[in-house]
Design a protein around this motif. Structure first.
Motif, short mmCIF file in Angstrom:
data_model
loop_
_atom_site.label_atom_id
_atom_site.label_comp_id
_atom_site.label_asym_id
_atom_site.label_seq_id
_atom_site.Cartn_x
_atom_site.Cartn_y
_atom_site.Cartn_z
N ASN A 107 -0.36 3.16 -5.46
CA ASN A 107 -0.83 1.83 -5.09
C ASN A 107 0.02 0.75 -5.72
O ASN A 107 1.05 1.04 -6.35
N GLU A 108 -0.41 -0.49 -5.59
CA GLU A 108 0.38 -1.61 -6.09
C GLU A 108 0.52 -1.60 -7.62
O GLU A 108 1.44 -2.20 -8.17
N LEU A 109 -0.42 -0.91 -8.29
CA LEU A 109 -0.36 -0.83 -9.76
C LEU A 109 0.44 0.37 -10.24
O LEU A 109 0.59 0.59 -11.44
N GLY A 110 0.91 1.17 -9.31
CA GLY A 110 1.69 2.35 -9.67
C GLY A 110 0.86 3.58 -9.90
O GLY A 110 1.39 4.62 -10.34
N ASP A 111 -0.45 3.52 -9.63
CA ASP A 111 -1.32 4.67 -9.82
C ASP A 111 -1.31 5.55 -8.57
O ASP A 111 -1.16 5.05 -7.45
#
Length: 585
Positions: A107-111
């Motif tokens: 996702n956008e947070l890198g998760d």
């Protein structure tokens, strides 16, 4: 012709070899189609997803469809959420015409995250829906608002729901005996209808084959089944269960008498008898590629060329109306000789006419019998002025006829040219050909606000190339500008030129290299010319042919418009198989 759930299950097995593949590129060739370019050590290729009402499907594709220069918003969203994702799994719930594709991504947070695409193959309700791990809809290629469906809206932010169940029997959860018993208890009197209403996931071609195998009659009534036929029905149903469980089926294409795709299925069928050809295919994806290619291409190009089609239709209608008015005016100008006669009679009898008269009757010295003629006069004019008025009207009518003949001929030529451009559009096979047609219309003044896109017009397509069975090269123009270049610049005087007689089509040229051309090559070139014309689907098409030296261009004529007066004519039937076989690879 529908892609049923059973067929989809075999497709799912075939598509499973792409599991673990990375999404390399994403395209949206048309409003309701997506193409995912996948890459891994085990598989590299393209996956086609379509939600078009008449050809919804999912399969590997060997084709490389042209894509619009500016990707649609849905395509941009897909690139954002799926770029670099890996295909984790494919899921098909029961015997539903829905296939889920799960992708591992971040996702956008890198998760780590999972994005799912639901490909729903349900006729006009088909859709491609993107959702997150909580089954929240991110977007869909076809949004469905509450006003369109109060039962199952499909909008961003809503929770995804499966399509309503039809409460039919899943053949994988039963036996052949139980399935037949359920059919016999169905209120439908015909066995075929009972099959469709009882079992989930099968298209009409399978139900007809079930009846054909059971009773040699696709319209058999349930009550007419003998015990032996019921045993055959159970055997057929058990064989279907075995195919579905083992996933060992062969795709078959059904071709009509003209060898056009008629239907497809996952089993050999005999219901058509000798009226159709049933041909096995190498894979389920290859079957769908072949079956839907021509139709999908036509739909895709129709969407992109919609503005050109409207332009041509409106321009043709405007010119046709103008021609009708001009022809009416031409008919009116045909009485001009009477106007001159009235002027002559008045000039010869000025002394007999009283000023202020509204009419006068004079002997007609042009007539052998000398009958009298009644001539209307303007009472405000002198007799000499009345005579001059008729002379003036005569000159106007003569001038009008001369100009109208030229304008009518010009309008008719313009209609022929627009008809040829319309034919080009119907036969265009890619974005580049559409671009060249736009450039042609712009250079002819029909697209006044057209601006050539940078980098899009640099690559010029070469003429289509064919090789006859005698080894001669045959070239075919793709559009009017290319027709001019092929006929008037690239060809030599000894080459032979072909064109359908008084029918819009492409210029076709045999490159002779000074050799004598055998009759077989002449016939094949004529067939190719007929196929690349407006008469592609006709039976007997006249095709004129002549050495290039006899083909001339009238100064100022529209692109592709030529004249010739020395020629021969061949009557041929367009043959798609021959054209494909002779296409130079």
């Amino acid at each position: 012709m529908a892609l049923d759930a059973a067929f989809l299950s075999f497709l799912k097995t075939e598509l499973s070899k792409a599991q673990g593949a990375k999404v390399d590129k994403i395209y949206q060739p048309s409003k309701e189609e997506m193409v995912l370019s996948l890459r891994s050590k085990e598989y590299t290729g393209r996956l086609m997803l379509s939600a078009q009402a008449d050809c919804a499907r999912i399969h590997f594709t060997a084709l490389s469809p042209d894509n619009p220069q500016n990707p649609p918003m849905f395509c941009m969203l897909m690139r954002k959420v799926l770029g670099g994702a890996r295909l984790r799994a494919l899921r098909q719930p029961g015997m539903e015409r829905v296939l889920f594709l799960d992708f591992d991504t971040v996702n956008e947070l890198g998760d780590p995250a999972v994005i799912t695409i639901a490909v729903e193959i349900m006729g006009r309700h088909s859709n491609i829906i993107v959702m997150d791990e909580q089954n929240k809809i991110i977007d869909a290629i076809k949004r469905v608002g509450p006003t369109m469906s109060s039962v199952r809206p499909i909008l961003p932010g809503l929770t995804y729901q499966m399509p309503p169940s039809q409460e039919k029997t899943n053949l994988l959860d039963t036996t052949g005996e139980q399935a037949l018993k359920s059919m016999l208890q169905s209120p439908a009197p015909r066995l075929q209808k009972a099959f469709m209403e009882t079992l989930a996931g099968f298209s009409p071609i399978v139900s007809r084959e079930f009846c054909q195998y059971t009773a040699q009659d696709v319209d058999v009534q349930k009550e007419d089944l003998t015990s032996e036929q019921q045993d055959k029905a159970v055997y057929f149903l058990n064989r279907l269960i075995h195919l579905l469980k083992t996933q060992q089926a062969t795709p078959y294409m059904v071709l009509d008498a003209a060898k056009k795709p008629l239907d497809f299925t996952f089993m050999d069928v005999h219901q058509y008898g000798s009226s159709a050809l049933v041909r096995p295919m190498e894979s389920f994806s290859a079957l769908l590629d072949s079956f839907y290619n021509e139709r999908a291409l036509a739909d895709r190009l129709r969407q992109r060329a919609n503005d050109l089609l409207k332009l041509l239709a409106n321009t043709q209608e405007r010119i046709a109306r103008k021609l009708d008015v001009q022809r009416q005016e031409l008919v009116q100008s045909e009485g001009r000789e009477t106007l001159k006669m009235y002027g002559d009679l008045l000039s010869a009898n000025l002394y007999q006419i009283q000023k202020g008269s509204t009419a006068v009757t004079l002997p007609n010295f042009y007539s052998e019998t000398g009958e009298e003629v009644n001539i209307l006069l303007d009472p405000l004019l002198t007799p000499a002025q009345n005579a001059q008025k008729y002379y003036t009207e005569y000159k106007k009518a003569a001038t009008a006829e001369r100009k109208l003949l030229g304008l009518i001929a010009q309008g008719e030529e313009e209609l022929k040219y627009l008809d040829s451009v319309f034919d080009e559009l119907t036969r265009a096979s890619g974005e580049q050909e559409l671009l060249q047609i736009r450039q042609e219309l712009a250079s002819s003044g029909y697209l006044r606000h057209y601006k050539e896109q940078k980098g899009r017009g640099e690559h010029k397509l070469a003429p289509m190339r064919f090789c006859s069975d005698d080894g001669f090269t045959i070239l075919v123009g793709r559009n009017n500008v290319q027709n001019d270049q092929l006929t008037l610049r690239q060809s030599r005087n000894c080459d032979i030129w072909f064109h359908t007689q008084k029918i819009p089509g492409s210029h076709t040229v045999i490159i002779t290299e000074g050799k004598e051309v055998p009759n077989r090559t002449l016939e094949q070139a004529a067939i190719i010319a007929a196929y690349h014309s407006k008469a592609r689907h006709s039976a007997l098409v006249p095709v004129d042919y002549t050495p290039i030296k006899h083909v001339k261009k009238v100064p100022g004529a529209k692109p592709g418009m030529v004249i010739y007066d020395v020629y021969q004519t061949a009557i041929v039937t367009p043959d798609e198989e021959l054209v494909l076989r002779l296409t130079a690879r």
